[in-house]
Scaffold this motif. Structure first.
Motif, short mmCIF file in Angstrom:
data_model
loop_
_atom_site.label_atom_id
_atom_site.label_comp_id
_atom_site.label_asym_id
_atom_site.label_seq_id
_atom_site.Cartn_x
_atom_site.Cartn_y
_atom_site.Cartn_z
N PRO A 147 45.67 31.89 -63.01
CA PRO A 147 44.31 32.07 -62.08
C PRO A 147 44.52 33.18 -61.00
O PRO A 147 45.54 33.43 -60.44
N GLY A 148 43.47 33.74 -60.77
CA GLY A 148 43.40 35.15 -60.18
C GLY A 148 43.51 36.35 -60.84
O GLY A 148 43.54 37.57 -60.52
N LEU A 166 37.52 37.71 -63.50
CA LEU A 166 38.37 37.25 -62.69
C LEU A 166 38.60 35.77 -63.01
O LEU A 166 37.72 34.92 -62.99
N LEU A 217 39.55 31.91 -62.98
CA LEU A 217 39.50 30.83 -61.87
C LEU A 217 40.59 29.70 -62.19
O LEU A 217 41.47 29.22 -61.29
N SER A 218 40.68 29.05 -63.50
CA SER A 218 41.40 27.94 -64.08
C SER A 218 41.47 27.74 -65.46
O SER A 218 40.39 28.68 -66.05
#
Length: 62
Positions: free
Chosen positions: A28-29, A36, A38-39
């Motif tokens: 994540p990130g 990008l 997130l999860s």
């Protein structure tokens, strides 16, 4: 139903193709292209699905 089998030899690979790159872990990130992450939404036999967004866009889906 007849049994089907195949053997891939070097000459059978069409010109202009290349094998898929080796998978790299994504956290994540981290970035996948311009997205990008997130999860992780899920994973299975076909791969991993990530929630991600394009930081250059003002829209962000939930």
């Amino acid at each position: 139903m007849p049994e089907v089998s195949a053997t891939l030899v070097e000459g059978d690979i069409p010109s202009g193709t290349r094998p898929a790159p080796a998978a790299r872990p994504v956290v994540p990130g981290g970035l996948i292209g311009r997205y990008l992450t997130l999860s992780i939404l899920g994973s299975g036999g076909m791969g991993v699905v990530y929630a991600a967004y394009d930081p250059s866009s003002s829209a962000r889906s939930r």
